[in-house]
Design an enzyme around this catalytic site. Structure first.
Site, PDB file in Angstrom:
ATOM      1  CE  LYS A 237      -2.129   1.764   3.590  1.00  0.00           C
ATOM      2  NZ  LYS A 237      -3.016   1.995   4.752  1.00  0.00           N
TER       3      LYS A 237
ATOM      4  CG  ASP B 249      -7.404   3.724   2.608  1.00  0.00           C
ATOM      5  OD1 ASP B 249      -8.340   3.501   1.805  1.00  0.00           O
ATOM      6  OD2 ASP B 249      -7.270   4.816   3.197  1.00  0.00           O
TER       7      ASP B 249
END
Length: 210
Positions: free
Chosen positions: A120, A138
């Site tokens: 991420k 997320d």
């Protein structure tokens, strides 16, 4: 959700916010990298408050190494998990100095090899600092993608893969920011603000609020 509906959603999000970006404050790829590393399980607001004091003093890998672990902790102690994050930041800075001449590499594998940096974080840096069409998923993006049925998936990896497949090229660089902001301020976790949502009529969420 069909292709035409997705296109309408993306077009509205773009028209509403033509030049989206992260709410983390940064001026270099390195500042962004550290801010994202610090933002795990913490708010952007808390990170920005800490880096506003840290970066004028140390905003390069070598400068943070010169600062040292204990002084770094003093700057970021208001952020959750600051002890672990401080250790990872020092290790990351050392690796950037040793292996990348103090520069943030524009390379996924090299980024993910840095301590505390996962997929991420690498996606955010590649997208926001270097303009890659990556999509960092997320909790906000996962929620919006599943709730609206725009790109449902059982986990963040599945959602990322679905988004990369269904989002047209012209929207890929910015879609990460549109979805995260939509999830943060409109399609919130407990009670989505459907009445003020610009894509409410296109969303396939069954339990819409007033």
């Amino acid at each position: 959700m069909n292709k035409e509906k997705r296109l309408q959603i993306l077009t509205r999000l773009r028209d509403n916010n033509p030049n989206p970006t992260t709410e983390l404050e940064f001026s270099t790829p390195f500042e962004l990298l550290i801010a994202v590393l610090l933002s795990a399980q913490a708010t952007d607001v808390s990170v920005n408050k800490a880096t506003a004091k840290l970066y004028p003093v140390a905003n390069t890998p070598q400068a943070i190494l010169d600062l040292g672990l204990d002084k770094l902790k003093d700057y970021i102690k208001t952020i959750g998990l600051f002890n672990t994050k401080a250790v990872n930041t020092i290790k990351t800075c050392q690796m950037l100095v040793d292996k990348h001449n103090g520069e943030v590499p524009e390379d996924r594998a090299a980024l993910e090899a840095l301590p505390g940096v996962g997929r991420k974080t690498a996606n955010v840096v590649l997208n926001t600092a270097f303009g890659w069409p990556t999509i960092a998923v997320d909790t906000h993006i996962d929620r919006v993608s599943n709730r609206t049925k725009f790109a449902p998936g059982k986990n963040v990896k599945e959602v990322e893969e679905k988004l990369l497949k269904v989002v047209p090229k012209e929207f890929k660089v910015d879609v990460h920011h549109w979805l995260i902001l939509h999830g943060r301020y409109t399609c919130v976790a407990r009670k989505p603000k459907c009445g003020s949502c610009i894509i409410e009529d296109l969303c396939e969420f069954k339990d819409k609020t007033e």
